[in-house]
Design an enzyme around this catalytic site. Structure first.
Site, PDB file in Angstrom:
ATOM      1  N   TRP A 142       0.833  -1.209   0.000  1.00  0.00           N
ATOM      2  CA  TRP A 142       0.000   0.000   0.000  1.00  0.00           C
ATOM      3  C   TRP A 142       0.863   1.253   0.000  1.00  0.00           C
ATOM      4  O   TRP A 142       0.563   2.228  -0.692  1.00  0.00           O
ATOM      5  CB  TRP A 142      -0.976  -0.003   1.167  1.00  0.00           C
ATOM      6  CG  TRP A 142      -1.949  -1.155   1.097  1.00  0.00           C
ATOM      7  CD1 TRP A 142      -2.082  -2.164   1.991  1.00  0.00           C
ATOM      8  CD2 TRP A 142      -2.906  -1.418   0.052  1.00  0.00           C
ATOM      9  NE1 TRP A 142      -3.061  -3.042   1.580  1.00  0.00           N
ATOM     10  CE2 TRP A 142      -3.583  -2.616   0.398  1.00  0.00           C
ATOM     11  CE3 TRP A 142      -3.253  -0.769  -1.135  1.00  0.00           C
ATOM     12  CZ2 TRP A 142      -4.587  -3.170  -0.394  1.00  0.00           C
ATOM     13  CZ3 TRP A 142      -4.264  -1.326  -1.932  1.00  0.00           C
ATOM     14  CH2 TRP A 142      -4.913  -2.506  -1.561  1.00  0.00           C
ATOM     15  N   ASP A 178      -1.900   6.618   6.131  1.00  0.00           N
ATOM     16  CA  ASP A 178      -2.910   5.657   5.705  1.00  0.00           C
ATOM     17  C   ASP A 178      -3.210   4.754   6.908  1.00  0.00           C
ATOM     18  O   ASP A 178      -2.394   3.923   7.288  1.00  0.00           O
ATOM     19  CB  ASP A 178      -2.361   4.842   4.527  1.00  0.00           C
ATOM     20  CG  ASP A 178      -3.335   3.779   4.037  1.00  0.00           C
ATOM     21  OD1 ASP A 178      -4.412   3.615   4.641  1.00  0.00           O
ATOM     22  OD2 ASP A 178      -3.005   3.104   3.031  1.00  0.00           O
ATOM     23  N   LYS A 235     -12.206  -2.048   6.473  1.00  0.00           N
ATOM     24  CA  LYS A 235     -11.411  -2.916   7.342  1.00  0.00           C
ATOM     25  C   LYS A 235     -11.956  -2.860   8.772  1.00  0.00           C
ATOM     26  O   LYS A 235     -12.291  -3.871   9.353  1.00  0.00           O
ATOM     27  CB  LYS A 235      -9.939  -2.505   7.334  1.00  0.00           C
ATOM     28  CG  LYS A 235      -9.319  -2.320   5.953  1.00  0.00           C
ATOM     29  CD  LYS A 235      -8.970  -3.620   5.282  1.00  0.00           C
ATOM     30  CE  LYS A 235      -8.614  -3.557   3.815  1.00  0.00           C
ATOM     31  NZ  LYS A 235      -7.753  -2.510   3.334  1.00  0.00           N
TER      32      LYS A 235
END
Ligand SMILES: *Cc1c(COP(=O)(O)O)cnc(C)c1O
Length: 356
Positions: free
Chosen positions: A101, A168, A192
């Site tokens: 990511w 993030d 999530k």
């Protein structure tokens, strides 16, 4: 029968939240309409938006220097929106590369200015969080991925610097208290630890904005969404509503400090079994282990399919590791009950007896 959901994302939500969400698809709080058909300009939806913003502020202790936004496009769109909105074309953005990511985030930032990768753990397939690197004091921001969903690592201490973090937090938002003042921007896809896919939380410190001179398309400009309280265009009402319910659940359960204690307890049971059971080993460096995504391997990889079968038999689902790591990953987000973690641990113990 309801399964023990260890998937990394979309992921488990509190059972009570799913029941309330299901009720609201029939009728939202006695208003005669479903959450799925209600106008985003209605007073009912305005109340939802107001509550989710104030709950976010309350749970993470966010002051008025920050704006709380609910956007679309996933965390993946924040990879470019952050750089586009924050990084002047003569500025410098610093990134720490801790996994897939992070790599995607810094690739997008390069479209907008100078990007320096200060450190990377790619040399060891992202099994640790780099710690020894210096941070240029004149950087516009330092981008971090607080929890690396795929590799099972997380920051347990933040880098020492006055440079604001752009972070993030897709896979660990609301899992623990954070020192808000270190962060210029926090973003997180909901799916999530917060709600269903389709909405992205962005927390933006106002002094980070309006320092770039490039043209920004209206939809991609944080200012647009700040001015219109996240209803410039039609917002994803249902994911926002469900995320709001999750925040109610978080508050009823003691907030993020209580979550952290519960998460530490759950992770400890699982890591203990990984360390004690001679068949298994953890894949991440011990000091950097994630409390959300627990990655582990069978020392004898020939036993992998037998272990996955044993998990399936015990109704533990989503335990197979990401293809870039192999082995197994148990995602044990806020909503995962300790009892479910114990079921998985029991499967591992039993497996140890049968194959050890
Ligand atoms: C899942 C995930 C993403 C991608 O989120 P999307 O909402 O699918 O774009 C980004 N970062 C992290 C840390 C993730 O876990």
């Amino acid at each position: 029968m309801k399964k023990h959901n260890f998937y990394a994302g979309p992921a488990i939500l509190p059972q009570s939240v799913m029941e309330q969400a299901s009720q609201a698809t029939k009728e939202l709080d006695g208003c005669g309409l479903s959450i799925l058909e209600i106008s985003h300009r209605s007073k009912e939806f305005a109340a939802v938006m107001e509550e989710i913003i104030s709950s976010t502020r309350e749970l993470l202790d966010i002051n008025d220097d920050y704006e709380v936004l609910f956007l679309t496009g996933g965390a993946s769109s924040q990879f470019y929106m952050t750089a586009m909105n924050l990084l002047p074309s003569n500025g410098k953005a610093c990134y720490v590369d801790t996994g897939a990511w992070s790599t995607k985030a810094l690739k997008e930032a390069k479209l907008f200015g100078d990007v320096q990768v200060l450190a990377s753990s790619k040399d060891k397939n992202y099994t640790y969080i780099p710690k020894d690197y210096s941070i240029p004091a004149d950087a516009t921001y330092l981008h971090l991925t607080s929890n690396n969903t795929i590799f099972g690592t997380a920051y347990h201490a933040w880098p020492e610097t006055n440079v604001p973090f752009v972070c993030d937090m897709s896979s660990d938002i609301f899992s623990r208290p954070i020192e808000m003042e270190k962060f210029g921007v926090i973003y997180a896809g909901a799916q999530k630890n917060l709600g269903p896919a389709g909405v992205t939380l962005a927390i933006v410190r106002k002094d980070m904005l309006n320092k770039v001179d490039r043209m920004i398309p209206t939809m991609l400009d944080y200012n647009t969404h700040i001015k219109k309280q996240s209803t410039f265009n039609t917002p994803p009402a249902f994911p926002i509503y469900v995320s709001m319910l999750t925040m109610r659940w978080l508050k009823e359960n003691g907030g993020v400090a209580a979550m952290q204690m519960k998460n530490e307890e759950k992770a400890a049971i699982l890591y203990k079994e990984i360390d004690d059971n001679p068949l298994f080993e953890g894949s991440a460096a011990k000091e950097d282990r994630s409390l959300m995504n627990v990655t582990f391997l069978l020392k004898d990889s020939d036993l992998e399919s037998a272990f996955l079968d044993a998990c399936t038999e015990a109704n533990c689902i989503g335990v197979k590791g990401h293809r870039s790591v192999g082995g197994f990953r148990a995602s044990i987000y806020n909503a995962m009950p300790k009892e479910s973690v114990q079921v998985l641990v029991d499967v591992m113990k039993e497996f140890g007896k049968n194959f050890g």
